[in-house]
Design a protein around this motif. Structure first.
Motif, PDB file in Angstrom:
ATOM      1  N   ARG A 217    -101.146  -6.083  73.394  1.00 57.50           N
ATOM      2  CA  ARG A 217    -102.073  -5.087  72.894  1.00 57.50           C
ATOM      3  C   ARG A 217    -103.104  -4.685  73.959  1.00 57.50           C
ATOM      4  O   ARG A 217    -103.742  -5.521  74.582  1.00 57.50           O
ATOM      5  CB  ARG A 217    -102.784  -5.631  71.655  1.00 57.50           C
ATOM      6  N   GLY A 218    -103.201  -3.401  74.161  1.00 54.76           N
ATOM      7  CA  GLY A 218    -104.200  -2.884  75.097  1.00 54.76           C
ATOM      8  C   GLY A 218    -103.814  -3.015  76.550  1.00 54.76           C
ATOM      9  O   GLY A 218    -104.545  -2.568  77.427  1.00 54.76           O
TER      10      GLY A 218
ATOM     11  N   ASP B 274    -111.335  -2.831  69.270  1.00 59.72           N
ATOM     12  CA  ASP B 274    -110.084  -2.229  69.750  1.00 59.72           C
ATOM     13  C   ASP B 274    -110.092  -0.720  69.533  1.00 59.72           C
ATOM     14  O   ASP B 274    -109.697   0.051  70.412  1.00 59.72           O
ATOM     15  CB  ASP B 274    -108.887  -2.852  69.029  1.00 59.72           C
TER      16      ASP B 274
END
Lengths: 227, 493
Positions: A217-218, B274
């Motif tokens: 993620r990311g 996020d």
């Protein structure tokens, strides 16, 4: 522990890099000028050097780099620069740099690239067979097998998988994939890389029981060797 | 404008300079005329004097005395004196001229000359020929020059007055012309001052003529129009940047504020962070795209130019966008030309990105079941790329607008995108000396970026690059190539 020297004149950026690399498990030394960086790199062996292209004072990033290379320092050097022109990149790599990252950059991109640079030293690139868990890739015949079963891949999918396998258990960013697999240097459309990855995934996951390529993620993707 | 400023105006000075030039020319012309006229009259007089002498000279003394005595009666005002003196200067017959023997002896013989005499009724000037006869007598034939001098005076006077009047008219004309020009320049100056003060819609005044000043004004007005357009574009870009960045930043702020109010667990915070990271990356990407267009437009990337295979670029772009087409149910076709691979000088990454953007754009606007055709072509001196879709097409009046940064066609407001894609394509095309053309493919839209190349006669010159004057680096490379060719020639010789 992996020791990295960060030569960066902007204190805040330097601190952010130090924090990011520290979180990644690296031991970080800082230098604020080209002279200081040169002295530190020459006095102490580092595993990798992150070097800002533009440095204040008499000696800039490229000057530091060519001096280090002339002095026999072989540690991989990643150049950071606000200059994105292609010839700037070429000049940086020609001066002895191993990778080039344009500001503003993602810290995950930086750590992923440093991982690749550090690994490149250990793993020779001459083998003709790549293996990651039950996955096998013959670089000569372009045959790919999972637990002995052949998987049909298009040329681009083959190169995508090859890159992931070469950097198995490492985070590989979309930018790295775009630059290495497609060989173009522009701002990559992220979602398209994802689409190509998911096509590759579908072909692999037909055979394997658990997903081989995982999304980090990311950051990007990682191929799990222990699958 | 005040009268004292007049001598400082360029048109007045110009007129004055012409006046002086004209004056000098007139003076020279008059001098020449005066000299010619004088010369002619003197010549006629001398001829007459010589003629008289030849008539009188052969006569004997008595006949001469007789003739001269009669002559005095015929010429009472001494206009054409003719006199016979004896060797000591005594008048024997003819007009009573007050000449003495010494004077006569000192005079050159048989040549015309001028002298003044104090006659009874005042001073007179004569032109005369003196002849000394074998007997020692002097025969003088003369002509009164006063009439001739009066004529010369009239001529000079006429010149002076004529010159003065001309000068006056000329000065007045210069002042008039100067004032007229100053009025026009003042008008232009006022217009420029208004422009400097911020009124960019102001234009320089023209007078419906096609003189130099008007032509200059028309050119400057054209330039002002272009500047106004660019300023408006910049303003539009700024507004659009502000809008395009404000939206994600507002979302970012709202998300963080909501997190502040509501988040209870670490997971809530992580998810919010996020989201914030994603929003920030979006903002950074928009910035990066703007900067890239500027970078491409500044021509900094010419350094990355190499020989680029255009069908390879097209094949890569088609392959790269294939998953999008597949997901959308649009057929993506790469038309391959049959002939040999075509190369052009360019930045492969930028060309890939440009073609990619065109394909992306075409896919975005083509409905399911449609088709997008891409081809790299080189035909009849034209090299470039063409992307055709079967979508709704671009209305003619929007064709120019879509190339602007951040422009979003009304119908595409709800389609995701930054509005920077085509602007980047246009910038890349310009960098490569290509033109971007949007045409109607009926149905759908066709976008072509192509460069028209002159055909070279010599096979030594690669028909590939931007070596047609607008690319210094390529020009230099070509020059170097010629040097190499010459050098090789010398070596073999």
């Amino acid at each position: 522990m992996t020791r990295v020297l960060v030569v960066e004149d902007d204190r805040q950026t330097a601190n952010e890099i130090k924090a990011a690399l520290g979180d990644h498990g690296f031991e970080v030394e800082q230098a604020a000028t080209g002279r200081e960086g040169l002295l530190k790199a020459a006095a102490d062996p580092y595993d990798a050097i992150v070097l800002d292209r533009m440095l204040p004072g008499g000696i800039d990033g490229l000057g530091v780099l060519s001096t280090l290379r002339a002095a026999g320092v072989v540690a991989p050097v990643l150049i950071l620069s606000a200059l994105s022109a292609v010839d700037e990149r070429v000049r940086g790599l020609r001066a002895g740099g191993d990778d080039y990252l344009t500001k503003p950059f993602d810290f995950l991109e930086l750590t992923a690239r440093l991982d690749v640079l550090l690994r490149r030293q250990v793993v020779p690139q001459r083998e003709t067979m790549l293996r990651a868990g039950k996955l096998e890739m013959d670089l000569l015949t372009h045959a790919v097998r999972y637990a002995g079963k052949a998987i049909e891949l298009l040329p681009r999918e083959f190169r995508l998988l090859e890159f992931l396998m070469r950097h198995a258990d490492q985070v590989v960013t979309r930018t790295m994939l775009f630059e290495e697999v497609w060989n173009y240097r522009t701002v990559e459309p992220t979602n398209l890389i994802d689409m190509h990855i998911s096509k590759l995934r579908r072909k692999l996951d037909c055979e394997s029981t658990e997903p081989m390529i995982r999304t980090v993620r990311g950051a990007g993707y990682m191929l799990h060797a222990a699958g | 404008m005040r009268l004292v400023d007049l001598p400082r105006t360029s048109s007045f000075r110009l007129a004055l300079r012409f006046l002086i030039l004209f004056g000098v020319a007139s003076f020279v012309l008059f001098g020449f005329l005066y000299w010619q006229t004088n010369h002619y009259i003197i010549g006629r007089i001398d001829a007459w004097l010589a003629h008289e002498q030849t008539i009188l000279r052969p006569l004997d003394r008595d006949t001469l005395v007789q003739r001269l005595t009669a002559h005095v009666v015929a010429d009472p005002t001494f206009e054409r004196p003719a006199t016979l003196f004896d060797p000591v200067g005594m008048r024997l017959a003819g007009t009573p001229l007050s000449l003495t023997g010494a004077t006569l002896a000192g005079m050159p013989q048989d040549v015309p000359m001028e002298f003044g005499l104090q006659q009874d009724h005042g001073p007179m000037r004569f032109r005369a020929v003196v002849h000394r006869r074998p007997s020692g007598d002097y025969l003088v034939v003369a002509l009164d020059m006063d009439a001739q001098h009066a004529f010369a005076d009239v001529l000079v006077n006429a010149f002076i007055w004529g010159g003065l009047i001309t000068a006056l008219i000329g000065l007045a004309g210069a002042a008039f012309i100067g004032a007229g020009a100053v009025r026009r320049i003042d008008g232009v100056t006022r217009a420029i001052q208004r422009i400097v003060n911020g009124d960019l819609s102001e234009r320089l005044p023209t007078h419906g003529q096609t003189d130099d000043l008007d032509r200059l004004a028309i050119v400057i007005n054209g330039m002002l129009g272009e500047i106004e357009r660019l300023m408006q574009e910049v303003k539009g870009v700024c507004d659009n940047i502000a809008h395009d960045l404000r939206t994600p930043l507002t979302r970012l702020l709202a998300g963080m504020e909501r997190m502040r109010r509501r988040a209870v667990s670490t997971e809530d915070y992580a998810a919010a962070v996020d989201d914030a990271i994603l929003e920030t990356k979006d903002v950074l990407n928009t910035f990066a795209a703007i900067l890239r267009i500027s970078e491409v437009e500044s021509g900094a990337r010419r350094a990355g130019f190499t020989e680029t295979d255009i069908s390879e670029v097209v094949a890569d772009a088609v392959e790269f966008y294939e998953p999008v087409a597949e997901a959308k149910g649009v057929q993506l076709v790469h038309l391959t030309p049959e002939d040999a691979p075509v190369t052009m000088r360019g930045d492969p990454s930028l060309l890939f990105e440009a073609v990619g953007n065109l394909v992306d754009n075409a896919l975005k606007f083509t409905p399911r079941g449609g088709q997008v055709t891409v081809c790299g072509f080189a035909r009849a001196g034209t090299i470039g790329f063409e992307v055709t879709d079967t979508g709704p097409g671009i209305p003619a009046d929007e064709a120019a607008c879509v190339l602007r940064r951040f422009y979003r066609a009304e119908s595409s407001r709800n389609t995701p995108g930054s509005g920077l894609g085509l602007a980047l394509v246009a910038a890349v095309a310009r960098l490569h000396g290509m033109d971007l053309a949007i045409s109607d493919a009926r149905p759908g839209c066709r976008i072509t970026i192509a460069r028209h190349e002159p055909v070279f006669g010599s096979p030594d010159v690669p028909i590939s690059g931007a070596e047609f004057g607008h690319d210094d680096a390529a020009g230099r490379a070509l020059a170097e190539q010629w040097v190499v060719v010459e050098g090789a020639g010398k070596t073999s010789a």
